[in-house]
Design a protein around this motif. Structure first.
Motif, PDB file in Angstrom:
ATOM      1  N   ALA A   1      -2.491  11.316  -4.389  1.00 62.45           N
ATOM      2  CA  ALA A   1      -1.390  11.018  -5.307  1.00 62.45           C
ATOM      3  C   ALA A   1      -1.408  12.035  -6.433  1.00 62.45           C
ATOM      4  O   ALA A   1      -2.466  12.548  -6.805  1.00 62.45           O
ATOM      5  CB  ALA A   1      -1.510   9.606  -5.868  1.00 62.45           C
ATOM      6  N   HIS A   2      -0.217  12.277  -6.978  1.00 62.39           N
ATOM      7  CA  HIS A   2      -0.031  13.323  -7.973  1.00 62.39           C
ATOM      8  C   HIS A   2       0.977  12.809  -8.990  1.00 62.39           C
ATOM      9  O   HIS A   2       1.965  12.163  -8.617  1.00 62.39           O
ATOM     10  CB  HIS A   2       0.498  14.569  -7.255  1.00 62.39           C
ATOM     11  N   ILE A   3       0.727  13.095 -10.272  1.00 63.89           N
ATOM     12  CA  ILE A   3       1.656  12.657 -11.298  1.00 63.89           C
ATOM     13  C   ILE A   3       1.827  13.775 -12.319  1.00 63.89           C
ATOM     14  O   ILE A   3       0.845  14.372 -12.765  1.00 63.89           O
ATOM     15  CB  ILE A   3       1.178  11.342 -11.965  1.00 63.89           C
ATOM     16  N   THR A   4       3.058  14.065 -12.674  1.00 62.61           N
ATOM     17  CA  THR A   4       3.325  15.124 -13.646  1.00 62.61           C
ATOM     18  C   THR A   4       3.301  14.555 -15.067  1.00 62.61           C
ATOM     19  O   THR A   4       3.246  13.340 -15.260  1.00 62.61           O
ATOM     20  CB  THR A   4       4.687  15.767 -13.382  1.00 62.61           C
ATOM     21  N   SER A   5       3.400  15.443 -16.036  1.00 56.26           N
ATOM     22  CA  SER A   5       3.434  15.001 -17.429  1.00 56.26           C
ATOM     23  C   SER A   5       4.678  14.170 -17.712  1.00 56.26           C
ATOM     24  O   SER A   5       4.686  13.356 -18.633  1.00 56.26           O
ATOM     25  CB  SER A   5       3.374  16.201 -18.368  1.00 56.26           C
ATOM     26  N   GLY A   6       5.701  14.352 -16.892  1.00 54.22           N
ATOM     27  CA  GLY A   6       6.918  13.560 -17.021  1.00 54.22           C
ATOM     28  C   GLY A   6       6.889  12.306 -16.186  1.00 54.22           C
ATOM     29  O   GLY A   6       7.905  11.626 -16.023  1.00 54.22           O
ATOM     30  N   SER A   7       5.710  12.012 -15.607  1.00 55.70           N
ATOM     31  CA  SER A   7       5.470  10.820 -14.799  1.00 55.70           C
ATOM     32  C   SER A   7       6.214  10.808 -13.466  1.00 55.70           C
ATOM     33  O   SER A   7       6.447   9.747 -12.887  1.00 55.70           O
ATOM     34  CB  SER A   7       5.786   9.534 -15.584  1.00 55.70           C
ATOM     35  N   ASN A   8       6.574  11.980 -12.979  1.00 50.24           N
ATOM     36  CA  ASN A   8       7.070  12.056 -11.609  1.00 50.24           C
ATOM     37  C   ASN A   8       5.872  11.968 -10.681  1.00 50.24           C
ATOM     38  O   ASN A   8       4.822  12.560 -10.945  1.00 50.24           O
ATOM     39  CB  ASN A   8       7.819  13.362 -11.368  1.00 50.24           C
ATOM     40  N   THR A   9       6.011  11.246  -9.580  1.00 50.39           N
ATOM     41  CA  THR A   9       4.877  11.012  -8.697  1.00 50.39           C
ATOM     42  C   THR A   9       5.139  11.470  -7.272  1.00 50.39           C
ATOM     43  O   THR A   9       6.285  11.506  -6.802  1.00 50.39           O
ATOM     44  CB  THR A   9       4.513   9.518  -8.669  1.00 50.39           C
ATOM     45  N   VAL A  10       4.050  11.820  -6.605  1.00 50.79           N
ATOM     46  CA  VAL A  10       4.071  12.173  -5.195  1.00 50.79           C
ATOM     47  C   VAL A  10       2.887  11.472  -4.544  1.00 50.79           C
ATOM     48  O   VAL A  10       1.796  11.433  -5.116  1.00 50.79           O
ATOM     49  CB  VAL A  10       3.953  13.697  -4.986  1.00 50.79           C
ATOM     50  N   TYR A  11       3.120  10.929  -3.348  1.00 49.46           N
ATOM     51  CA  TYR A  11       2.055  10.236  -2.630  1.00 49.46           C
ATOM     52  C   TYR A  11       1.919  10.783  -1.216  1.00 49.46           C
ATOM     53  O   TYR A  11       2.905  11.193  -0.586  1.00 49.46           O
ATOM     54  CB  TYR A  11       2.350   8.740  -2.531  1.00 49.46           C
ATOM     55  N   ALA A  12       0.713  10.724  -0.703  1.00 52.88           N
ATOM     56  CA  ALA A  12       0.509  10.998   0.719  1.00 52.88           C
ATOM     57  C   ALA A  12       1.189   9.886   1.509  1.00 52.88           C
ATOM     58  O   ALA A  12       1.215   8.729   1.078  1.00 52.88           O
ATOM     59  CB  ALA A  12      -0.977  11.035   1.040  1.00 52.88           C
ATOM     60  N   ASP A  13       1.732  10.232   2.662  1.00 54.01           N
ATOM     61  CA  ASP A  13       2.417   9.227   3.485  1.00 54.01           C
ATOM     62  C   ASP A  13       1.501   8.054   3.813  1.00 54.01           C
ATOM     63  O   ASP A  13       1.945   6.908   3.896  1.00 54.01           O
ATOM     64  CB  ASP A  13       2.925   9.864   4.772  1.00 54.01           C
ATOM     65  N   SER A  14       0.229   8.349   3.975  1.00 52.80           N
ATOM     66  CA  SER A  14      -0.725   7.321   4.401  1.00 52.80           C
ATOM     67  C   SER A  14      -0.984   6.252   3.341  1.00 52.80           C
ATOM     68  O   SER A  14      -1.512   5.179   3.656  1.00 52.80           O
ATOM     69  CB  SER A  14      -2.054   7.963   4.800  1.00 52.80           C
ATOM     70  N   VAL A  15      -0.602   6.524   2.085  1.00 53.90           N
ATOM     71  CA  VAL A  15      -0.881   5.560   1.014  1.00 53.90           C
ATOM     72  C   VAL A  15       0.386   5.035   0.349  1.00 53.90           C
ATOM     73  O   VAL A  15       0.302   4.160  -0.529  1.00 53.90           O
ATOM     74  CB  VAL A  15      -1.818   6.158  -0.052  1.00 53.90           C
ATOM     75  N   LYS A  16       1.541   5.535   0.729  1.00 59.21           N
ATOM     76  CA  LYS A  16       2.797   5.075   0.125  1.00 59.21           C
ATOM     77  C   LYS A  16       2.953   3.570   0.282  1.00 59.21           C
ATOM     78  O   LYS A  16       2.717   3.014   1.343  1.00 59.21           O
ATOM     79  CB  LYS A  16       3.985   5.789   0.772  1.00 59.21           C
ATOM     80  N   GLY A  17       3.323   2.924  -0.816  1.00 59.53           N
ATOM     81  CA  GLY A  17       3.506   1.484  -0.798  1.00 59.53           C
ATOM     82  C   GLY A  17       2.233   0.704  -1.045  1.00 59.53           C
ATOM     83  O   GLY A  17       2.280  -0.513  -1.248  1.00 59.53           O
ATOM     84  N   ARG A  18       1.097   1.382  -1.017  1.00 59.53           N
ATOM     85  CA  ARG A  18      -0.184   0.697  -1.241  1.00 59.53           C
ATOM     86  C   ARG A  18      -0.897   1.191  -2.503  1.00 59.53           C
ATOM     87  O   ARG A  18      -1.611   0.437  -3.149  1.00 59.53           O
ATOM     88  CB  ARG A  18      -1.109   0.886  -0.035  1.00 59.53           C
ATOM     89  N   PHE A  19      -0.722   2.467  -2.815  1.00 59.23           N
ATOM     90  CA  PHE A  19      -1.389   3.058  -3.971  1.00 59.23           C
ATOM     91  C   PHE A  19      -0.357   3.368  -5.059  1.00 59.23           C
ATOM     92  O   PHE A  19       0.777   3.768  -4.750  1.00 59.23           O
ATOM     93  CB  PHE A  19      -2.093   4.352  -3.599  1.00 59.23           C
ATOM     94  N   THR A  20      -0.774   3.207  -6.300  1.00 61.61           N
ATOM     95  CA  THR A  20       0.083   3.539  -7.428  1.00 61.61           C
ATOM     96  C   THR A  20      -0.707   4.348  -8.440  1.00 61.61           C
ATOM     97  O   THR A  20      -1.754   3.899  -8.911  1.00 61.61           O
ATOM     98  CB  THR A  20       0.629   2.279  -8.110  1.00 61.61           C
ATOM     99  N   ILE A  21      -0.196   5.528  -8.772  1.00 62.17           N
ATOM    100  CA  ILE A  21      -0.832   6.379  -9.763  1.00 62.17           C
ATOM    101  C   ILE A  21      -0.117   6.202 -11.098  1.00 62.17           C
ATOM    102  O   ILE A  21       1.106   6.021 -11.136  1.00 62.17           O
ATOM    103  CB  ILE A  21      -0.824   7.858  -9.324  1.00 62.17           C
ATOM    104  N   SER A  22      -0.891   6.233 -12.172  1.00 59.88           N
ATOM    105  CA  SER A  22      -0.293   6.085 -13.502  1.00 59.88           C
ATOM    106  C   SER A  22      -1.117   6.862 -14.509  1.00 59.88           C
ATOM    107  O   SER A  22      -2.292   7.183 -14.254  1.00 59.88           O
ATOM    108  CB  SER A  22      -0.221   4.611 -13.890  1.00 59.88           C
ATOM    109  N   ARG A  23      -0.503   7.167 -15.626  1.00 59.24           N
ATOM    110  CA  ARG A  23      -1.225   7.812 -16.713  1.00 59.24           C
ATOM    111  C   ARG A  23      -0.835   7.145 -18.013  1.00 59.24           C
ATOM    112  O   ARG A  23       0.353   6.885 -18.245  1.00 59.24           O
ATOM    113  CB  ARG A  23      -0.996   9.326 -16.745  1.00 59.24           C
ATOM    114  N   ASP A  24      -1.821   6.889 -18.840  1.00 62.90           N
ATOM    115  CA  ASP A  24      -1.612   6.260 -20.144  1.00 62.90           C
ATOM    116  C   ASP A  24      -2.056   7.268 -21.193  1.00 62.90           C
ATOM    117  O   ASP A  24      -3.244   7.437 -21.448  1.00 62.90           O
ATOM    118  CB  ASP A  24      -2.422   4.971 -20.231  1.00 62.90           C
ATOM    119  N   ASN A  25      -1.074   7.954 -21.769  1.00 66.42           N
ATOM    120  CA  ASN A  25      -1.404   8.999 -22.742  1.00 66.42           C
ATOM    121  C   ASN A  25      -2.083   8.421 -23.984  1.00 66.42           C
ATOM    122  O   ASN A  25      -2.940   9.067 -24.576  1.00 66.42           O
ATOM    123  CB  ASN A  25      -0.148   9.774 -23.115  1.00 66.42           C
TER     124      ASN A  25
END
Length: 117
Positions: free
Chosen positions: A49-73
């Protein structure tokens, strides 16, 4: 030297949940993006999983719907919430961060996630 410290790994049964955290030694405002990779025994490291400073996210197909990435500045912490875990999710999970200034990528030492059948 920037340090990335992961925590939250452990042993869980299939279908269980874990929450991984990553705390950098510097402010996350200096990172253009952050994320998680994992490496299972005998396999190559793969992006989870990948998250930009603008909180745009990308996930591997194998984890979509199961994993959630987040950042708390405010807390200077990045997290990976994992649910419905499967044995194939067993791996060492590494957090990383891309510097917006130097182009460098900083890595943590990894935290082991083991999902039992």
């Amino acid at each position: 030297q920037v340090q990335m410290v992961e925590s939250g790994g452990g042993l869980v049964q299939t279908g269980g949940s874990l929450r991984l955290s990553c705390v950098p030694s510097v402010s996350m405002s200096g990172f253009s993006a952050m994320g998680w990779y994992r490496q299972a025994p005998g396999k190559e490291r793969e992006m989870v999983a990948h998250i930009t400073s603008g909180s745009n996210t990308v996930y591997a197909d194998s984890v979509k719907g199961r994993f959630t990435i987040s950042r708390d500045n405010a807390k200077n912490t990045m997290a990976l919430q994992m649910i419905s875990l499967k044995p194939e999710d067993t791996a060492v999970y590494y957090c990383y961060a891309d510097s917006r200034w130097s182009g460098s990528t900083f890595w943590g030492k990894g935290t082991l996630v083991t999902v039992s059948p």
